[in-house]
Design a protein around this motif. Structure first.
Motif, PDB file in Angstrom:
ATOM      1  N   PRO A 170       0.782  -1.055  -0.047  1.00  0.00           N
ATOM      2  CA  PRO A 170      -0.219   0.048  -0.078  1.00  0.00           C
ATOM      3  C   PRO A 170       0.976   1.206   0.115  1.00  0.00           C
ATOM      4  CG  PRO A 170      -1.022  -1.594   1.717  1.00  0.00           C
ATOM      5  CD  PRO A 170       0.549  -1.997   1.238  1.00  0.00           C
ATOM      6  N   LEU A 171       1.931   1.450   0.655  1.00  0.00           N
ATOM      7  CA  LEU A 171       2.805   2.361   0.688  1.00  0.00           C
ATOM      8  C   LEU A 171       3.472   2.615  -0.355  1.00  0.00           C
ATOM      9  CD1 LEU A 171       4.074   4.618   2.422  1.00  0.00           C
ATOM     10  CD2 LEU A 171       6.063   2.841   3.012  1.00  0.00           C
ATOM     11  N   ILE A 172       3.903   1.913  -1.054  1.00  0.00           N
ATOM     12  CA  ILE A 172       4.560   1.950  -2.407  1.00  0.00           C
ATOM     13  C   ILE A 172       3.709   2.389  -3.423  1.00  0.00           C
ATOM     14  CG2 ILE A 172       5.451   0.499  -4.369  1.00  0.00           C
ATOM     15  CD1 ILE A 172       7.682   0.790  -2.274  1.00  0.00           C
ATOM     16  N   SER A 173       2.485   1.884  -3.520  1.00  0.00           N
ATOM     17  CA  SER A 173       1.313   2.334  -4.419  1.00  0.00           C
ATOM     18  C   SER A 173       1.054   4.052  -4.011  1.00  0.00           C
ATOM     19  CB  SER A 173       0.196   1.671  -4.304  1.00  0.00           C
ATOM     20  OG  SER A 173       0.195   0.647  -5.051  1.00  0.00           O
ATOM     21  N   GLU A 174       1.132   4.376  -2.637  1.00  0.00           N
ATOM     22  CA  GLU A 174       0.606   5.559  -2.461  1.00  0.00           C
ATOM     23  C   GLU A 174       1.922   6.587  -2.838  1.00  0.00           C
ATOM     24  OE1 GLU A 174      -1.639   8.669  -1.147  1.00  0.00           O
ATOM     25  OE2 GLU A 174      -2.233   6.690  -1.266  1.00  0.00           O
ATOM     26  N   LYS A 175       3.111   6.379  -2.808  1.00  0.00           N
ATOM     27  CA  LYS A 175       4.286   6.949  -3.044  1.00  0.00           C
ATOM     28  C   LYS A 175       4.255   7.027  -4.585  1.00  0.00           C
ATOM     29  CE  LYS A 175       5.876   7.677   1.203  1.00  0.00           C
ATOM     30  NZ  LYS A 175       6.028   8.928   1.812  1.00  0.00           N
ATOM     31  N   ALA A 176       3.861   6.231  -5.274  1.00  0.00           N
ATOM     32  CA  ALA A 176       3.806   6.435  -6.770  1.00  0.00           C
ATOM     33  C   ALA A 176       2.739   7.366  -7.131  1.00  0.00           C
ATOM     34  CB  ALA A 176       3.315   4.728  -7.229  1.00  0.00           C
ATOM     35  N   ILE A 177       1.484   7.412  -6.485  1.00  0.00           N
ATOM     36  CA  ILE A 177       0.536   8.299  -6.763  1.00  0.00           C
ATOM     37  C   ILE A 177       0.841   9.724  -6.515  1.00  0.00           C
ATOM     38  CG2 ILE A 177      -1.812   9.098  -6.222  1.00  0.00           C
ATOM     39  CD1 ILE A 177      -2.336   5.901  -5.883  1.00  0.00           C
ATOM     40  N   GLN A 178       1.609   9.796  -5.342  1.00  0.00           N
ATOM     41  CA  GLN A 178       2.178  11.141  -4.930  1.00  0.00           C
ATOM     42  C   GLN A 178       3.258  11.544  -5.768  1.00  0.00           C
ATOM     43  OE1 GLN A 178       2.979  10.672  -0.678  1.00  0.00           O
ATOM     44  NE2 GLN A 178       0.628  10.437  -0.344  1.00  0.00           N
ATOM     45  N   GLY A 179       3.765  10.852  -6.737  1.00  0.00           N
ATOM     46  CA  GLY A 179       4.907  11.288  -7.696  1.00  0.00           C
ATOM     47  C   GLY A 179       6.162  11.264  -6.897  1.00  0.00           C
ATOM     48  N   GLU A 180       6.152  10.571  -6.164  1.00  0.00           N
ATOM     49  CA  GLU A 180       7.857  10.377  -5.329  1.00  0.00           C
ATOM     50  C   GLU A 180       8.454   9.213  -5.879  1.00  0.00           C
ATOM     51  OE1 GLU A 180       7.501  10.188  -0.937  1.00  0.00           O
ATOM     52  OE2 GLU A 180       5.620  11.813  -0.726  1.00  0.00           O
ATOM     53  N   LEU A 181       7.864   8.474  -6.679  1.00  0.00           N
ATOM     54  CA  LEU A 181       8.776   7.414  -7.343  1.00  0.00           C
ATOM     55  C   LEU A 181       8.371   7.683  -8.752  1.00  0.00           C
ATOM     56  CD1 LEU A 181       7.733   4.549  -4.973  1.00  0.00           C
ATOM     57  CD2 LEU A 181       9.737   5.422  -4.739  1.00  0.00           C
ATOM     58  N   ASP A 182       9.478   7.010  -9.506  1.00  0.00           N
ATOM     59  CA  ASP A 182       9.342   7.055 -10.938  1.00  0.00           C
ATOM     60  C   ASP A 182       8.643   6.064 -11.582  1.00  0.00           C
ATOM     61  OD1 ASP A 182      11.127   9.543 -11.437  1.00  0.00           O
ATOM     62  OD2 ASP A 182      12.739   8.210 -10.681  1.00  0.00           O
ATOM     63  N   ALA A 183       8.917   4.835 -10.798  1.00  0.00           N
ATOM     64  CA  ALA A 183       8.126   3.515 -11.299  1.00  0.00           C
ATOM     65  C   ALA A 183       8.147   2.504 -10.084  1.00  0.00           C
ATOM     66  CB  ALA A 183       9.148   2.857 -12.414  1.00  0.00           C
ATOM     67  N   VAL A 184       7.149   1.683 -10.185  1.00  0.00           N
ATOM     68  CA  VAL A 184       7.121   0.777  -8.772  1.00  0.00           C
ATOM     69  C   VAL A 184       6.784  -0.650  -9.537  1.00  0.00           C
ATOM     70  CG1 VAL A 184       5.964   2.462  -7.376  1.00  0.00           C
ATOM     71  CG2 VAL A 184       4.418   1.373  -9.073  1.00  0.00           C
TER      72      VAL A 184
END
Length: 328
Positions: A170-184
């Motif tokens: 859940p955290l990885i997905s949330e960080k992706a939605i927030q734009g904090e990660l380039d890919a997941v």
């Protein structure tokens, strides 16, 4: 793995038992099935219960909820439950170390590398020097397969050239939605939810597996049980396999069934449709022999990159990892 009597007794009360099929006066083959409380397997089991496929196949199914995968594994090894859902690599390692666990396929659904729809990342090669979120840890099998692919075909070690962030799904997905990660790289159902909310698949783990030698989709997860238990309770195993297949068949053809499950899945609209479609794609359709052969091929790839920490000292997948009904 040694488990004390005290631990066994503790494990017996870890979960909340719910008997899904009981009919007074009718003898049923009892199965104690341990599952993660909010796992996707609950969708199939709810369907199985709702339509009484368990009773129709002569089994009395007792569902025991657990909070984490480690707890289900320990309970299985302790003999506190009869069946769990786990992966073939863990089963193989247990067999190679003297255990008698085996599995029957549950799902070929696996995750994918996801990026935002408007991301400039178009190929796996573009992941170099990017910030990548990975659900699980460094020994996650999907992550190892992606790394094996980039090392072999691109000469790129993503773990060294990119900024890798490990975390809970859940955290990885949330960080992706927030734009904090380039890919997941996330589990399949989290990927499906992302797909419904502005993300696209860069590469699926099954695609990577095929590139690395698999001839078709391999069941990442299966229903796991002991050989001895299966030999002593053949009607229970066969009845459960039939009931599971009937539930899958209904989920494969009935959109109404997915609407019924929507409150359990906690999704609606496009998100529910994506989850439905990806689940259906993950329904196993190949023979046990074909699945086992491909798993054996992938075992070599995973052993080469994951080493002893992942597979122990066994150079090959243990024979019998995939259960074959002796009457077939």
């Amino acid at each position: 793995m040694m488990v004390s009597r005290r631990m066994t007794l503790r494990l017996a009360v870890l979960g909340t038992a719910a008997v899904l099929a009981t009919r007074p006066g009718v003898a049923a083959a009892r199965i104690r099935l341990g599952v993660l409380k909010f796992g996707t397997v609950s969708w199939e089991l709810d369907t199985l219960r709702q339509h009484k496929f368990d009773a129709a196949n002569g089994i009395g199914l007792e569902i025991i909820d657990f909070a984490g995968e480690d707890a289900t594994n320990v309970a299985m090894l302790a003999g506190a439950i009869d069946m769990i859902v786990s992966d073939w690599l863990w089963v193989s390692r247990q067999r190679s170390e003297g255990g008698d666990l085996t599995l029957t396929p549950y799902s070929t659904a696996v995750g994918a590398i996801m990026v935002k729809e408007d991301s400039p990342i178009r190929t796996v090669a573009d992941l170099k020097d990017k910030k990548i979120g990975v659900a699980g840890g460094p020994l996650d099998k999907s992550w190892l397969l992606i790394q094996a692919l980039t090392r072999r075909d691109l000469g790129v070690d993503l773990s060294a050239t990119s900024d890798i962030v490990f975390g809970a799904p859940p955290l990885i997905s949330e960080k992706a939605i927030q734009g904090e990660l380039d890919a997941v790289l996330n589990f399949w159902h989290f990927c499906a939810r992302l797909e419904a909310n502005g993300f696209r698949r860069l590469i699926g783990v099954n695609d990577a597996a095929k590139t690395l030698g698999a001839l078709g989709p391999v069941s990442a997860l299966g229903y796991v049980f002991h050989d001895q238990w299966a030999n002593e309770n053949p009607d229970a195993v066969r009845g459960f396999v039939r009931a599971s297949a009937q539930a899958k068949d209904l989920l494969a053809r009935s959109d109404d069934e997915w609407l019924r499950l929507a409150p359990i899945i906690r999704a609606e609209g496009k998100e529910l449709e994506k989850l439905r479609d990806r689940y259906r794609q993950g329904i196993p359709s190949r023979s046990i022999a074909d699945e086992a052969a491909d798993a054996g091929r992938l075992y070599h790839v995973l052993a080469a990159i994951g080493g002893a920490k992942l597979v122990g000292s066994a150079p090959e997948m243990a024979p019998g990892t995939f259960w074959q009904d002796p009457e077939k």
